[in-house]
Design a protein around this motif. Sequence first.
Motif, PDB file in Angstrom:
ATOM      1  N   LYS A 399     129.276  73.600 -28.277  1.00 21.56           N
ATOM      2  CA  LYS A 399     127.509  74.363 -27.781  1.00 21.56           C
ATOM      3  C   LYS A 399     126.711  73.306 -28.264  1.00 21.56           C
ATOM      4  CE  LYS A 399     124.617  78.094 -27.687  1.00 21.56           C
ATOM      5  NZ  LYS A 399     123.565  76.864 -28.454  1.00 21.56           N
ATOM      6  N   GLY A 400     127.243  72.551 -29.751  1.00 13.90           N
ATOM      7  CA  GLY A 400     126.586  70.980 -29.466  1.00 13.90           C
ATOM      8  C   GLY A 400     126.448  70.544 -28.406  1.00 13.90           C
ATOM      9  N   ILE A 401     127.632  69.940 -28.576  1.00 10.93           N
ATOM     10  CA  ILE A 401     127.346  68.831 -27.527  1.00 10.93           C
ATOM     11  C   ILE A 401     127.834  68.873 -26.193  1.00 10.93           C
ATOM     12  CG2 ILE A 401     129.910  67.428 -26.354  1.00 10.93           C
ATOM     13  CD1 ILE A 401     131.579  67.932 -28.927  1.00 10.93           C
ATOM     14  N   VAL A 402     127.537  70.012 -25.541  1.00  9.01           N
ATOM     15  CA  VAL A 402     127.525  70.331 -24.581  1.00  9.01           C
ATOM     16  C   VAL A 402     125.785  70.505 -24.828  1.00  9.01           C
ATOM     17  CG1 VAL A 402     126.922  72.521 -22.355  1.00  9.01           C
ATOM     18  CG2 VAL A 402     129.408  71.676 -23.648  1.00  9.01           C
ATOM     19  N   ASP A 403     124.541  70.755 -25.510  1.00 11.04           N
ATOM     20  CA  ASP A 403     123.750  71.188 -25.200  1.00 11.04           C
ATOM     21  C   ASP A 403     123.008  69.749 -25.308  1.00 11.04           C
ATOM     22  OD1 ASP A 403     123.240  74.236 -25.053  1.00 11.04           O
ATOM     23  OD2 ASP A 403     123.258  74.726 -27.196  1.00 11.04           O
ATOM     24  N   ARG A 404     123.527  69.139 -26.346  1.00  8.90           N
ATOM     25  CA  ARG A 404     122.915  67.810 -26.387  1.00  8.90           C
ATOM     26  C   ARG A 404     123.845  66.706 -25.524  1.00  8.90           C
ATOM     27  NH1 ARG A 404     123.512  70.671 -30.790  1.00  8.90           N
ATOM     28  NH2 ARG A 404     121.905  69.823 -32.432  1.00  8.90           N
ATOM     29  N   LYS A 405     124.197  67.163 -23.813  1.00  6.12           N
ATOM     30  CA  LYS A 405     124.236  65.912 -22.968  1.00  6.12           C
ATOM     31  C   LYS A 405     125.048  64.875 -23.633  1.00  6.12           C
ATOM     32  CE  LYS A 405     121.115  68.186 -20.573  1.00  6.12           C
ATOM     33  NZ  LYS A 405     120.494  68.594 -20.900  1.00  6.12           N
ATOM     34  N   VAL A 406     126.263  65.624 -24.522  1.00  8.68           N
ATOM     35  CA  VAL A 406     126.925  64.051 -25.257  1.00  8.68           C
ATOM     36  C   VAL A 406     127.875  63.200 -23.859  1.00  8.68           C
ATOM     37  CG1 VAL A 406     128.005  63.286 -27.172  1.00  8.68           C
ATOM     38  CG2 VAL A 406     126.421  64.929 -28.101  1.00  8.68           C
ATOM     39  N   PRO A 407     127.670  62.844 -23.392  1.00  4.47           N
ATOM     40  CA  PRO A 407     128.137  62.249 -21.503  1.00  4.47           C
ATOM     41  C   PRO A 407     129.599  61.972 -22.396  1.00  4.47           C
ATOM     42  CG  PRO A 407     126.561  60.313 -22.959  1.00  4.47           C
ATOM     43  CD  PRO A 407     127.211  61.270 -23.914  1.00  4.47           C
ATOM     44  N   ASN A 408     130.469  60.783 -23.132  1.00  4.62           N
ATOM     45  CA  ASN A 408     131.357  60.692 -23.073  1.00  4.62           C
ATOM     46  C   ASN A 408     132.108  61.572 -24.328  1.00  4.62           C
ATOM     47  OD1 ASN A 408     131.521  59.603 -20.070  1.00  4.62           O
ATOM     48  ND2 ASN A 408     129.610  58.583 -21.717  1.00  4.62           N
ATOM     49  N   PRO A 409     132.739  62.678 -24.699  1.00  2.00           N
ATOM     50  CA  PRO A 409     132.916  62.853 -26.427  1.00  2.00           C
ATOM     51  C   PRO A 409     134.469  63.031 -26.472  1.00  2.00           C
ATOM     52  CG  PRO A 409     132.390  64.578 -25.297  1.00  2.00           C
ATOM     53  CD  PRO A 409     131.673  63.755 -24.327  1.00  2.00           C
ATOM     54  N   ILE A 410     135.217  62.725 -27.212  1.00  2.00           N
ATOM     55  CA  ILE A 410     137.227  62.314 -26.964  1.00  2.00           C
ATOM     56  C   ILE A 410     137.029  63.111 -28.583  1.00  2.00           C
ATOM     57  CG2 ILE A 410     138.632  60.801 -26.848  1.00  2.00           C
ATOM     58  CD1 ILE A 410     137.331  61.202 -23.899  1.00  2.00           C
ATOM     59  N   VAL A 411     138.135  64.163 -28.534  1.00  2.47           N
ATOM     60  CA  VAL A 411     138.109  64.317 -29.903  1.00  2.47           C
ATOM     61  C   VAL A 411     139.850  63.619 -29.847  1.00  2.47           C
ATOM     62  CG1 VAL A 411     138.899  66.146 -31.684  1.00  2.47           C
ATOM     63  CG2 VAL A 411     137.128  66.431 -29.935  1.00  2.47           C
ATOM     64  N   LEU A 412     140.029  63.012 -30.996  1.00  2.04           N
ATOM     65  CA  LEU A 412     141.131  61.865 -31.710  1.00  2.04           C
ATOM     66  C   LEU A 412     141.395  63.079 -32.890  1.00  2.04           C
ATOM     67  CD1 LEU A 412     139.371  58.037 -31.985  1.00  2.04           C
ATOM     68  CD2 LEU A 412     140.492  59.652 -29.994  1.00  2.04           C
ATOM     69  N   THR A 413     142.560  63.325 -32.522  1.00  2.00           N
ATOM     70  CA  THR A 413     143.145  64.205 -33.656  1.00  2.00           C
ATOM     71  C   THR A 413     144.844  63.482 -34.455  1.00  2.00           C
ATOM     72  OG1 THR A 413     142.429  66.136 -32.111  1.00  2.00           O
ATOM     73  CG2 THR A 413     144.499  66.962 -33.197  1.00  2.00           C
ATOM     74  N   GLY A 414     145.743  63.889 -35.088  1.00  2.00           N
ATOM     75  CA  GLY A 414     146.832  63.575 -36.039  1.00  2.00           C
ATOM     76  C   GLY A 414     147.493  65.534 -35.967  1.00  2.00           C
ATOM     77  N   ASP A 415     148.417  65.204 -36.785  1.00  3.90           N
ATOM     78  CA  ASP A 415     149.039  67.115 -37.675  1.00  3.90           C
ATOM     79  C   ASP A 415     149.835  67.106 -37.210  1.00  3.90           C
ATOM     80  OD1 ASP A 415     148.214  68.989 -39.847  1.00  3.90           O
ATOM     81  OD2 ASP A 415     148.179  69.851 -37.957  1.00  3.90           O
ATOM     82  N   VAL A 416     149.662  66.971 -35.563  1.00  5.55           N
ATOM     83  CA  VAL A 416     150.929  68.267 -35.472  1.00  5.55           C
ATOM     84  C   VAL A 416     152.672  67.469 -34.391  1.00  5.55           C
ATOM     85  CG1 VAL A 416     149.525  70.127 -34.514  1.00  5.55           C
ATOM     86  CG2 VAL A 416     149.872  68.091 -32.835  1.00  5.55           C
ATOM     87  N   HIS A 417     152.500  66.604 -35.070  1.00  3.33           N
ATOM     88  CA  HIS A 417     154.037  65.642 -34.613  1.00  3.33           C
ATOM     89  C   HIS A 417     154.497  65.549 -32.890  1.00  3.33           C
ATOM     90  CE1 HIS A 417     154.802  66.729 -39.586  1.00  3.33           C
ATOM     91  NE2 HIS A 417     154.020  66.468 -39.577  1.00  3.33           N
ATOM     92  N   ARG A 418     153.530  65.871 -32.264  1.00  2.39           N
ATOM     93  CA  ARG A 418     153.627  65.593 -31.109  1.00  2.39           C
ATOM     94  C   ARG A 418     152.940  64.660 -30.555  1.00  2.39           C
ATOM     95  NH1 ARG A 418     155.551  71.690 -29.237  1.00  2.39           N
ATOM     96  NH2 ARG A 418     156.918  70.509 -27.847  1.00  2.39           N
ATOM     97  N   HIS A 419     152.355  63.938 -29.265  1.00  2.00           N
ATOM     98  CA  HIS A 419     151.709  63.868 -28.778  1.00  2.00           C
ATOM     99  C   HIS A 419     150.865  64.651 -27.220  1.00  2.00           C
ATOM    100  CE1 HIS A 419     152.232  59.580 -29.149  1.00  2.00           C
ATOM    101  NE2 HIS A 419     152.755  58.939 -28.470  1.00  2.00           N
ATOM    102  N   TRP A 420     150.114  64.673 -27.394  1.00  2.00           N
ATOM    103  CA  TRP A 420     148.995  65.804 -26.627  1.00  2.00           C
ATOM    104  C   TRP A 420     148.011  65.224 -25.649  1.00  2.00           C
ATOM    105  CZ3 TRP A 420     150.287  71.106 -26.339  1.00  2.00           C
ATOM    106  CH2 TRP A 420     151.482  71.625 -27.234  1.00  2.00           C
ATOM    107  N   ALA A 421     147.740  65.687 -24.437  1.00  2.77           N
ATOM    108  CA  ALA A 421     146.439  65.628 -23.971  1.00  2.77           C
ATOM    109  C   ALA A 421     145.901  66.783 -23.683  1.00  2.77           C
ATOM    110  CB  ALA A 421     146.648  64.244 -23.629  1.00  2.77           C
ATOM    111  N   ALA A 422     144.858  67.508 -23.696  1.00  2.00           N
ATOM    112  CA  ALA A 422     144.193  67.939 -23.108  1.00  2.00           C
ATOM    113  C   ALA A 422     142.690  67.884 -22.516  1.00  2.00           C
ATOM    114  CB  ALA A 422     143.858  68.927 -24.787  1.00  2.00           C
ATOM    115  N   ASP A 423     142.530  68.277 -21.950  1.00  2.00           N
ATOM    116  CA  ASP A 423     140.861  68.890 -21.774  1.00  2.00           C
ATOM    117  C   ASP A 423     139.840  69.622 -22.318  1.00  2.00           C
ATOM    118  OD1 ASP A 423     140.274  66.389 -19.871  1.00  2.00           O
ATOM    119  OD2 ASP A 423     141.189  67.856 -18.312  1.00  2.00           O
TER     120      ASP A 423
END
Length: 523
Positions: A399-423
Amino acid sequence: MGQVNRRAVLLGGAAAVSAAALSSTVPSWANARTLAAAPAIHDPFQLGVASGDPLPDSVVLWTRLAPAPLNPDGFGGMPDASYTVDWELANDQAFTSIAQRGTVTAARASGHSVHIEPVGLEPGREYFYRFKTSGYISPVGRTRTAPAAGAAVNQLKYCFSSCQHWEEGWYHSYKGMLADNPELVLFLGDYMYERKSGRAAAERNPRRLAFTEDVTTLAQYRARHAQHKTDADLQNAHAMAPWIVVFDDHEVMNNWNGTTSPATADRKAAGFQAFYENMPIRSTAKPSGASIRLYRQFTWGNLARFHMLDTRQYRSAQVPDPSGSTGPACTDMRSTSRSILGTTQEAWLLKALETQPAKWDFLGQQVFFATRDGDGNKATCESPDSWQGYEASRDRIAKGIVDRKVPNPIVLTGDVHRHWAADLRRDYFNHSDPVFGSELVTTSVTSNSDTATDPSSTWLSNNPHIKYCRGKRGYVRVTASQTQMRADFMTVSDTTEYDFSKVTLAADRSYVVEAGKPGLQRV
């Protein structure tokens, strides 16, 4: 374990001084009084060099003296004495133009680690560095400062990785990174493992841990970090570019948290201390007992900003796995009082997102952000060791990202031992809910996945925001520009094969996000 050429200079240039030279003369750069007071040692640079946490006018330079890295006392073969270490930062790899130099003391209390934080450097430029002590010269490292705040930057190439269990494979990913020649490397957790591999011996890599018991003491954490760092490819990747590092759980204990952790305060303090001693991070992250401040931000001119998060230390207690059911666990996972970041860190992140000084905002963190839903039923719950286990906390950030109109947010993640790409969406069960960002998840460097099969077509139909999943080892390469971000999911065909000529390392899948147009597009 393969032998590492400790004196090899990654980028060319200086060679090490021999032990014979030490016996005849004291080098002109050495402090004779200090050397006379400390017992002689052989080559102490067995763990290589590293740099990290780049700012426009500064970068951390790191090494740790350890002539016998695997000694069980955790001191790496160093005597109970302090040693003078000289350091040099140069404009060229031959060290003909010295930018800065100095001397520091490597003390036993800090595991003879060295953290140099030179200031007054030029922004956005390349430097070379090395260390000298007791008649030895370290390998040469290459680093760079961040561009000046607001400076026009056309492109940044960086790589990110996570999860590198020593027993479960060779670190071929770092050979790939070396060929990629990125300006920056991010590591998102599980740099070392506190426990032995749970996989059958026949499935594991030929190399073994120096000791197999779970690490619980400072000496053991130091020795386990040191063993991981003896890997030549990992050392070369550290010497190639500055790293920005955060931890997850295995740097202390599997599934620990900051609220009702199974890890004792003494164990956390030991794990934090060893982590600090072995990482190129700033003194602002120096732990105080069972507390360490790792969340921090970095900007790369007007192009990128990195918010490095700690989803482990401040999280509310993880609930038991509800395994896709309803009930008390679901109620707990959705409680508005729960947080994965903690109140202070949440406020810090949301405050930062009020301004957008750079084109891209990258959130570097440890566990899956987007929902992974097995049955399509919003009433059931799963994946408590992810942001799903802290739904209200995730919604506050989204909600903070949307309300602040952050134009290009990308979350970078590890942990799960597989490649994933998600919206990313606010409501993952409403498949028409607007996409506000994307998540890139790196697989492990070596640590194997518990689940070998790819998601079924039914599962994918319940999760249309999930664009890609692959259970190979590897890393992610990101190229960001003012107009788009490209992510290449790099995969290694085999991490148990030592001979790299028999291994394939290539981009398995690539996606782009156009600036100002949320959503992954396959290349």
